[in-house]
Design an enzyme around this catalytic site. Structure first.
Site, mmCIF file in Angstrom:
data_model
loop_
_atom_site.group_PDB
_atom_site.id
_atom_site.type_symbol
_atom_site.label_atom_id
_atom_site.label_comp_id
_atom_site.label_asym_id
_atom_site.label_seq_id
_atom_site.Cartn_x
_atom_site.Cartn_y
_atom_site.Cartn_z
ATOM 1 N N LYS A 74 0.866 -1.177 0.000
ATOM 2 C CA LYS A 74 0.000 0.000 0.000
ATOM 3 C C LYS A 74 0.903 1.227 0.000
ATOM 4 O O LYS A 74 2.062 1.144 0.439
ATOM 5 C CB LYS A 74 -0.858 0.009 1.280
ATOM 6 N N GLY A 94 -25.991 2.057 2.837
ATOM 7 C CA GLY A 94 -25.166 2.697 1.810
ATOM 8 C C GLY A 94 -25.622 2.292 0.426
ATOM 9 O O GLY A 94 -25.495 1.134 0.031
ATOM 10 N N GLY A 109 -24.536 3.587 -2.516
ATOM 11 C CA GLY A 109 -23.597 4.180 -3.472
ATOM 12 C C GLY A 109 -23.321 3.210 -4.599
ATOM 13 O O GLY A 109 -24.190 2.424 -4.999
HETATM 14 P P1 NAD Z 1 -19.713 5.026 -2.442
HETATM 15 O O1 NAD Z 1 -19.052 6.241 -1.896
HETATM 16 O O2 NAD Z 1 -20.130 5.015 -3.866
HETATM 17 O O3 NAD Z 1 -21.011 4.674 -1.582
HETATM 18 C C1 NAD Z 1 -21.064 4.755 -0.204
HETATM 19 C C2 NAD Z 1 -22.459 5.250 0.162
HETATM 20 O O4 NAD Z 1 -22.608 5.192 1.574
HETATM 21 C C3 NAD Z 1 -22.735 6.686 -0.261
HETATM 22 O O5 NAD Z 1 -23.924 6.739 -1.007
HETATM 23 C C4 NAD Z 1 -22.846 7.436 1.071
HETATM 24 O O6 NAD Z 1 -23.751 8.527 1.016
HETATM 25 C C5 NAD Z 1 -23.324 6.342 1.986
HETATM 26 N N1 NAD Z 1 -23.083 6.570 3.407
HETATM 27 C C6 NAD Z 1 -21.995 7.126 3.997
HETATM 28 N N2 NAD Z 1 -22.152 7.158 5.333
HETATM 29 C C7 NAD Z 1 -23.343 6.580 5.595
HETATM 30 C C8 NAD Z 1 -24.062 6.311 6.791
HETATM 31 N N3 NAD Z 1 -23.585 6.638 7.979
HETATM 32 N N4 NAD Z 1 -25.266 5.704 6.687
HETATM 33 C C9 NAD Z 1 -25.770 5.378 5.480
HETATM 34 N N5 NAD Z 1 -25.137 5.615 4.308
HETATM 35 C C10 NAD Z 1 -23.942 6.213 4.376
HETATM 36 O O7 NAD Z 1 -18.725 3.830 -2.106
HETATM 37 P P2 NAD Z 1 -18.715 2.377 -2.760
HETATM 38 O O8 NAD Z 1 -17.720 2.365 -3.859
HETATM 39 O O9 NAD Z 1 -20.112 1.942 -3.021
HETATM 40 O O10 NAD Z 1 -18.083 1.507 -1.586
HETATM 41 C C11 NAD Z 1 -18.868 1.140 -0.459
HETATM 42 C C12 NAD Z 1 -17.972 0.444 0.563
HETATM 43 O O11 NAD Z 1 -17.393 -0.716 -0.025
HETATM 44 C C13 NAD Z 1 -16.794 1.280 1.066
HETATM 45 O O12 NAD Z 1 -16.538 0.946 2.406
HETATM 46 C C14 NAD Z 1 -15.647 0.821 0.182
HETATM 47 O O13 NAD Z 1 -14.389 1.005 0.832
HETATM 48 C C15 NAD Z 1 -15.966 -0.655 0.048
HETATM 49 N N6 NAD Z 1 -15.410 -1.262 -1.168
HETATM 50 C C16 NAD Z 1 -15.748 -0.786 -2.386
HETATM 51 C C17 NAD Z 1 -15.221 -1.376 -3.534
HETATM 52 C C18 NAD Z 1 -15.595 -0.897 -4.911
HETATM 53 O O14 NAD Z 1 -15.347 -1.618 -5.883
HETATM 54 N N7 NAD Z 1 -16.206 0.271 -5.061
HETATM 55 C C19 NAD Z 1 -14.332 -2.471 -3.415
HETATM 56 C C20 NAD Z 1 -14.007 -2.959 -2.133
HETATM 57 C C21 NAD Z 1 -14.566 -2.342 -1.019
#
Ligand code: NAD
Length: 358
Positions: free
Chosen positions: A79, A179, A181
């Site tokens: 990392k 979440g 997202g």
């Molecule tokens: P994202 O930012 O697109 O979505 C996260 C969502 O969570 C957002 O819509 C945000 O408004 C919401 N959120 C934040 N705090 C909140 C709360 N307290 N209560 C409810 N909703 C809340 O992120 P993502 O890419 O969808 O990733 C989601 C999680 O998965 C993260 O922890 C990320 O590290 C992990 N992750 C993502 C990927 C990937 O491919 N995108 C891969 C491995 C791990």
């Protein structure tokens, strides 16, 4: 570039890099190259001091070793972090900053491969790629990992359902998604198609509403998601959400989601097990993202990537079997399987010993 190596027990290599002219300071930590070059993203952050940055990069690089090992990838773990420069971490010139980072990575001749992470973008990785080819996750290569990550989480959910209820049929099961997202949305789609009922939340109400409109989900306020009466809780927002405050509220039988570092502390893995809540370890369930970057890092075909993501199902089942036979939390069982793989032993050796597999 001024580079200083710091010897840290347990890590193969930890380098501090500084390029005064570029206003750049960063750390690259290589935890292990036992299974292949160390892959892990670059995080840009305003750390209180060097010590805080070092602690973070060491923890994250070790985590990547475990994640890559259990995803069955020929990759080690590493990392890097960049100390956000300027007042309040304001970045004036991202190109200069990330090109300096690229030159730093290039000095390692491929033993460390980077990708985007918190507060870095595919555009930033484009700047890195002007200085080194040891960067993946570029916009034009493997693309948005979220649907792939979501599919891996879906597979983890199916494995959890199979283990708990002897059936992967989600028809009529209720799943609470925290979440909505990138990952939460795609996961919602797959679960809806599989016949599950959804309860969703997001601090951005429009995002939750989208799932309500498209997948007939019931949207609730963010603080209500922990106590939602559901079969499965799928955290897809933040880390640390399984903690002393939220745990007593949970009314589910399974926790399986995408968020990184869901357990606030190790003992929360034990606390989930004590409440008979089956926990699919986060770094195994969400490995689709890192598997997806293998399209760029290792030249994998998207179809092969899909096969590897589907294998998350078997890995999760193996973890559950090991946890049960050894009477340890699933979070610990995952670490143990990863350590066995790293030690060069067959990953299922202790499963065989435990009589969990033939
Ligand atoms: P994202 O930012 O697109 O979505 C996260 C969502 O969570 C957002 O819509 C945000 O408004 C919401 N959120 C934040 N705090 C909140 C709360 N307290 N209560 C409810 N909703 C809340 O992120 P993502 O890419 O969808 O990733 C989601 C999680 O998965 C993260 O922890 C990320 O590290 C992990 N992750 C993502 C990927 C990937 O491919 N995108 C891969 C491995 C791990």
């Amino acid at each position: 570039m001024e580079i200083i190596e710091k010897k840290i027990a347990g890590h193969e290599k930890v380098l501090f890099g500084k390029d005064q002219e570029a206003g750049y300071r960063g750390i690259i930590a290589i935890h292990s190259t036992a299974l292949g070059p160390a892959l892990g993203g670059t995080r840009l952050w305003s750390y209180a001091d060097d010590e805080e940055g070092l602690t973070d990069v060491l923890r994250l690089s070790r985590g990547m070793t475990y994640k890559n090992a259990l995803a069955g990838l020929p990759l080690g773990g590493g990392k890097s972090i960049i100390f956000a420069p300027g007042k309040n971490g304001t970045i004036l010139d991202r190109e200069t900053l990330f090109r300096a980072h690229g030159r730093f990575i290039e000095t390692l001749s491929g033993s460390y491969i980077t990708a985007e992470d918190v507060a870095t973008t595919t555009k930033d990785m484009g700047f890195v790629s002007q200085e080194t080819k040891h960067v993946v996750g570029l916009a034009e290569r493997s693309g948005d990992p979220s649907p792939v990550t979501a599919h891996g989480v879906f597979r983890a959910i199916l494995a959890s359902a199979t283990y708990r209820w002897s059936s992967a049929d989600l028809t009529g099961k209720t799943i609470a998604i925290q979440g909505c997202g990138s990952v939460g949305y795609h996961l919602g789609r797959e679960l809806h198609q599989a016949g599950a009922q959804l309860i969703v939340t997001d601090i951005d109400p429009e995002r939750a509403q989208r799932l309500a409109d498209e997948f007939a989900a019931a949207a609730v306020a963010p603080e209500q998601i922990y106590g939602a009466r559901a079969d499965i809780f799928a955290p897809c927002a933040l880390g640390g959400i399984i903690n002393d405050q939220t745990l007593p509220q949970l009314r589910v039988e399974i926790v399986a989601g995408a968020a990184n570092n869901q357990l606030l502390a190790d003992h929360h893995g034990e606390a989930l097990a004590a409440r008979n809540i089956l926990y699919a370890p986060d770094y195994v369930a969400n490995a689709g993202g890192v598997i997806n970057v293998c399209i760029g890092a290792l030249g994998w075909e998207p179809m092969y990537t899909r096969t590897k993501v589907n294998e998350i199902y078997d890995t999760i089942l193996n973890i559950f079997r090991l946890a049960e036979s050894e009477e340890i939390p699933t979070s610990k069982a995952a670490d143990r399987l990863a350590e066995e793989r790293l030690a060069g032993r067959a990953a299922n050796e202790s499963l065989v010993a435990a009589g969990a597999v033939a």
